[in-house]
Write a protein that holds these residues in place. Structure first.
Motif, PDB file in Angstrom:
ATOM      1  N   SER A 262       0.858  -1.184   0.000  1.00  0.00           N
ATOM      2  CA  SER A 262       0.000   0.000   0.000  1.00  0.00           C
ATOM      3  C   SER A 262       0.893   1.231   0.000  1.00  0.00           C
ATOM      4  CB  SER A 262      -0.924   0.015   1.223  1.00  0.00           C
ATOM      5  OG  SER A 262      -0.167   0.079   2.415  1.00  0.00           O
ATOM      6  N   VAL A 263       0.343   2.358  -0.460  1.00  0.00           N
ATOM      7  CA  VAL A 263       1.108   3.595  -0.562  1.00  0.00           C
ATOM      8  C   VAL A 263       0.337   4.705   0.137  1.00  0.00           C
ATOM      9  CG1 VAL A 263       2.141   5.291  -2.124  1.00  0.00           C
ATOM     10  CG2 VAL A 263       2.141   2.878  -2.742  1.00  0.00           C
ATOM     11  N   MET A 264       1.056   5.509   0.916  1.00  0.00           N
ATOM     12  CA  MET A 264       0.481   6.667   1.607  1.00  0.00           C
ATOM     13  C   MET A 264       1.288   7.900   1.202  1.00  0.00           C
ATOM     14  SD  MET A 264       0.017   4.819   5.338  1.00  0.00           S
ATOM     15  CE  MET A 264      -1.217   5.930   5.994  1.00  0.00           C
ATOM     16  N   ILE A 265       0.581   8.973   0.794  1.00  0.00           N
ATOM     17  CA  ILE A 265       1.241  10.156   0.239  1.00  0.00           C
ATOM     18  C   ILE A 265       0.602  11.417   0.819  1.00  0.00           C
ATOM     19  CG2 ILE A 265       2.050  11.240  -1.887  1.00  0.00           C
ATOM     20  CD1 ILE A 265       1.135   8.686  -3.371  1.00  0.00           C
ATOM     21  N   ASN A 266       1.419  12.395   1.177  1.00  0.00           N
ATOM     22  CA  ASN A 266       0.912  13.626   1.776  1.00  0.00           C
ATOM     23  C   ASN A 266       0.517  14.658   0.713  1.00  0.00           C
ATOM     24  OD1 ASN A 266       3.646  13.936   1.094  1.00  0.00           O
ATOM     25  ND2 ASN A 266       3.953  15.559   2.605  1.00  0.00           N
ATOM     26  N   THR A 267      -0.338  14.225  -0.216  1.00  0.00           N
ATOM     27  CA  THR A 267      -0.903  15.126  -1.215  1.00  0.00           C
ATOM     28  C   THR A 267      -2.270  14.602  -1.623  1.00  0.00           C
ATOM     29  OG1 THR A 267      -0.477  16.314  -3.291  1.00  0.00           O
ATOM     30  CG2 THR A 267       0.044  13.975  -3.252  1.00  0.00           C
ATOM     31  N   SER A 268      -2.956  15.349  -2.475  1.00  0.00           N
ATOM     32  CA  SER A 268      -4.304  14.982  -2.900  1.00  0.00           C
ATOM     33  C   SER A 268      -4.457  15.252  -4.391  1.00  0.00           C
ATOM     34  CB  SER A 268      -5.342  15.785  -2.110  1.00  0.00           C
ATOM     35  OG  SER A 268      -6.630  15.620  -2.664  1.00  0.00           O
ATOM     36  N   LEU A 269      -5.233  14.418  -5.068  1.00  0.00           N
ATOM     37  CA  LEU A 269      -5.497  14.617  -6.497  1.00  0.00           C
ATOM     38  C   LEU A 269      -6.624  15.610  -6.723  1.00  0.00           C
ATOM     39  CD1 LEU A 269      -5.306  10.955  -7.882  1.00  0.00           C
ATOM     40  CD2 LEU A 269      -3.478  12.648  -7.687  1.00  0.00           C
ATOM     41  N   THR A 270      -7.432  15.852  -5.691  1.00  0.00           N
ATOM     42  CA  THR A 270      -8.612  16.710  -5.841  1.00  0.00           C
ATOM     43  C   THR A 270      -8.364  18.151  -5.423  1.00  0.00           C
ATOM     44  OG1 THR A 270      -9.415  16.131  -3.633  1.00  0.00           O
ATOM     45  CG2 THR A 270     -10.114  14.728  -5.465  1.00  0.00           C
ATOM     46  N   ILE A 276      -3.483  10.863   0.390  1.00  0.00           N
ATOM     47  CA  ILE A 276      -3.733   9.655  -0.397  1.00  0.00           C
ATOM     48  C   ILE A 276      -3.312   8.428   0.390  1.00  0.00           C
ATOM     49  CG2 ILE A 276      -3.037   8.377  -2.458  1.00  0.00           C
ATOM     50  CD1 ILE A 276      -2.778  11.053  -3.896  1.00  0.00           C
ATOM     51  N   SER A 277      -4.168   7.412   0.367  1.00  0.00           N
ATOM     52  CA  SER A 277      -3.845   6.109   0.938  1.00  0.00           C
ATOM     53  C   SER A 277      -4.498   5.039   0.088  1.00  0.00           C
ATOM     54  CB  SER A 277      -4.320   6.004   2.392  1.00  0.00           C
ATOM     55  OG  SER A 277      -4.029   4.731   2.933  1.00  0.00           O
ATOM     56  N   THR A 278      -3.696   4.193  -0.524  1.00  0.00           N
ATOM     57  CA  THR A 278      -4.247   3.103  -1.336  1.00  0.00           C
ATOM     58  C   THR A 278      -4.490   1.887  -0.454  1.00  0.00           C
ATOM     59  OG1 THR A 278      -2.123   2.074  -1.896  1.00  0.00           O
ATOM     60  CG2 THR A 278      -2.854   3.932  -3.265  1.00  0.00           C
ATOM     61  N   GLY A 279      -5.333   1.008  -0.909  1.00  0.00           N
ATOM     62  CA  GLY A 279      -5.530  -0.246  -0.196  1.00  0.00           C
ATOM     63  C   GLY A 279      -4.333  -1.164  -0.384  1.00  0.00           C
ATOM     64  N   SER A 280      -4.190  -2.132   0.494  1.00  0.00           N
ATOM     65  CA  SER A 280      -3.099  -3.096   0.402  1.00  0.00           C
ATOM     66  C   SER A 280      -3.517  -4.254  -0.494  1.00  0.00           C
ATOM     67  CB  SER A 280      -2.731  -3.624   1.793  1.00  0.00           C
ATOM     68  OG  SER A 280      -1.673  -4.550   1.721  1.00  0.00           O
ATOM     69  N   GLN A 285      -2.333  -5.711 -11.697  1.00  0.00           N
ATOM     70  CA  GLN A 285      -3.384  -4.698 -11.794  1.00  0.00           C
ATOM     71  C   GLN A 285      -3.253  -3.651 -10.684  1.00  0.00           C
ATOM     72  OE1 GLN A 285      -7.365  -6.260 -11.974  1.00  0.00           O
ATOM     73  NE2 GLN A 285      -8.318  -4.236 -11.936  1.00  0.00           N
ATOM     74  N   HIS A 286      -3.015  -4.115  -9.466  1.00  0.00           N
ATOM     75  CA  HIS A 286      -2.874  -3.174  -8.336  1.00  0.00           C
ATOM     76  C   HIS A 286      -1.649  -2.273  -8.527  1.00  0.00           C
ATOM     77  CE1 HIS A 286      -2.810  -1.548  -4.301  1.00  0.00           C
ATOM     78  NE2 HIS A 286      -1.597  -2.026  -4.108  1.00  0.00           N
ATOM     79  N   ILE A 287      -0.532  -2.867  -8.944  1.00  0.00           N
ATOM     80  CA  ILE A 287       0.685  -2.075  -9.144  1.00  0.00           C
ATOM     81  C   ILE A 287       0.475  -1.068 -10.267  1.00  0.00           C
ATOM     82  CG2 ILE A 287       3.121  -2.163  -9.775  1.00  0.00           C
ATOM     83  CD1 ILE A 287       2.439  -3.236  -6.964  1.00  0.00           C
ATOM     84  N   HIS A 288      -0.186  -1.504 -11.338  1.00  0.00           N
ATOM     85  CA  HIS A 288      -0.407  -0.605 -12.472  1.00  0.00           C
ATOM     86  C   HIS A 288      -1.328   0.558 -12.082  1.00  0.00           C
ATOM     87  CE1 HIS A 288       0.113   0.132 -16.743  1.00  0.00           C
ATOM     88  NE2 HIS A 288      -1.155   0.493 -16.794  1.00  0.00           N
ATOM     89  N   GLU A 289      -2.361   0.264 -11.322  1.00  0.00           N
ATOM     90  CA  GLU A 289      -3.257   1.326 -10.866  1.00  0.00           C
ATOM     91  C   GLU A 289      -2.528   2.310  -9.950  1.00  0.00           C
ATOM     92  OE1 GLU A 289      -6.511  -0.666  -9.049  1.00  0.00           O
ATOM     93  OE2 GLU A 289      -7.460  -1.232 -10.952  1.00  0.00           O
ATOM     94  N   THR A 290      -1.623   1.795  -9.119  1.00  0.00           N
ATOM     95  CA  THR A 290      -0.858   2.680  -8.227  1.00  0.00           C
ATOM     96  C   THR A 290       0.122   3.533  -9.018  1.00  0.00           C
ATOM     97  OG1 THR A 290      -1.039   0.960  -6.514  1.00  0.00           O
ATOM     98  CG2 THR A 290       0.500   2.759  -6.113  1.00  0.00           C
TER      99      THR A 290
END
Length: 375
Positions: A262-270, A276-280, A285-290
């Motif tokens: 999973s990835v956690m990032i101190n920014t926002s796309l909106t 941002i926090s992705t699911g684990s 497919q998961h890697i490509h989406e990340t």
């Protein structure tokens, strides 16, 4: 008298020609442009295709298409003009009656991101160049440029308190080929981990039981803040871009081992004050989406990294933790030490050539990463 009559006739004919071109120059003129692919990697060369069709009897002796796009799409062989973040590319045509032209541009993707062909302005004239006509077009085409993953076997230096930085030429994640036996397939593993002899012997799918694969999970915390004390906009974008590439490298490295990440990032796309926090999860497919998410990251933070760690990242349940940051301070080191004391394997990757003195005396695994342009 005849001479003046001829001049009047020529003047009227010229005026009628201008009126005719004003009215019909763009009639039945079709223009479209599109990229050869919807996704590419940073550094890839792709193709932009232009199609112009003149479906009328009236020819267009001179037609110019002025393309407006991002400066990070480099058009080979063009005399383009770059202003701030925008690139202007001129394209010239001579359109005969009932004529179609297809032109291909070689385009190099210089940087990760989602890039649109913002607009195209068609400019034409009459037969004698006495009038300039224009028509704007908004092409519906874009390309997502994924960040190039860092080479996980090159470019890293491990900080050691006695010997100083030591170059590391191995994967930073636990080696998935440290085999500890076999176990039954659980649909979480990639197909290249199947143990075919054990499968034939038992009659059911069996996989290699790697040393860490039983319950290993990975969380990557990415800091987009390039300097301590940055308010919002990134001041050193190259450092943040290298941090994103390092994050992509870790993501790519998990594919061979099937480790949930999973990835956690101190920014926002909106643009909102969120993070941002992705699911684990695991798999391509998961890697490509990340990676697509990393391609869209803006160069601004929505929360100071120290606040982000103490709040948003306070509770983490993964077995492994990687912190990727352009700088190090005491707050980051303290957070990593707390996570390590709770039983996690913690690594810090700093996008720098130096670290604070307190980092060299730390029991943590700290690596320096400088990117491919380091000399």
């Amino acid at each position: 008298m005849e001479f003046f009559a001829i001049l009047i006739i020529i003047g009227v004919a010229y005026w009628l020609e201008i009126v005719f071109y004003r009215k019909y120059a763009f009639h039945k003129l079709e223009y479209r442009c599109y990229f050869s692919t919807s996704e590419a990697w940073e550094g890839d060369e792709i193709t932009l295709v232009e199609e112009v069709s003149n479906g009328k009897l009236l020819p267009l002796p001179w037609l110019k298409a002025e393309l407006t796009t991002s400066r990070w799409l480099d058009f080979a062989g063009s005399q383009s003009l770059v202003a701030n973040e925008t690139r202007f590319v001129p394209s010239f045509f001579m359109m005969k009656s009932h004529h179609k032209v297809v032109r291909s541009w070689k385009v190099k993707c210089l940087k990760r991101g989602v890039f649109h062909m913002d607009k195209v302005i068609l400019i034409s004239s009459d037969l004698f160049g006495g009038v300039s006509l224009s028509k704007p077009i908004v092409p519906d085409t874009c390309i997502t440029v994924l960040p190039r993953p860092a080479d996980m076997e090159l470019g890293f230096e491990k900080v050691h308190s006695y010997s100083g930085p030591v170059v590391v030429r191995r994967h930073l994640l636990p080696d998935p080929f440290l085999i500890a036996g076999v176990r039954e397939y659980t649909q979480r593993e990639s197909m290249n981990r199947i143990h075919w002899l054990a499968t034939a012997r038992t009659g059911c799918l069996m996989v290699h039981n790697n040393e860490y694969s039983a319950d290993q999970t990975l969380t990557i915390i990415l800091n987009v803040q390039s300097r301590e004390g940055e308010l919002s906009e990134v001041l050193e974008p190259q450092k943040t871009e290298e941090a994103i590439r390092a994050c992509a490298g870790f993501l790519d490295d998990t594919l061979r081992s099937g480790v949930p990440v999973s990835v956690m990032i101190n920014t926002s796309l909106t643009g909102e004050r969120s993070c941002i926090s992705t699911g684990s999860s695991w798999g391509k497919q998961h890697i490509h989406e990340t990676l697509r998410l990393l391609a869209q990251l803006p160069l601004r933070n929505t929360e100071h990294f120290s606040v982000f760690l103490s709040g948003f990242c306070r509770k983490i349940s993964s077995s492994d933790l990687v912190i990727i940051t352009p700088y190090l301070n005491q707050e980051i080191l303290s957070y990593a030490c707390i996570q390590q004391e709770q039983g996690r394997r913690v690594k810090i990757v700093c996008i720098s050539q130096t670290v604070p003195e307190e980092a060299t005396d730390s029991p943590l695994e700290i690596y320096l990463y400088w990117g491919e342009h380091h000399e």
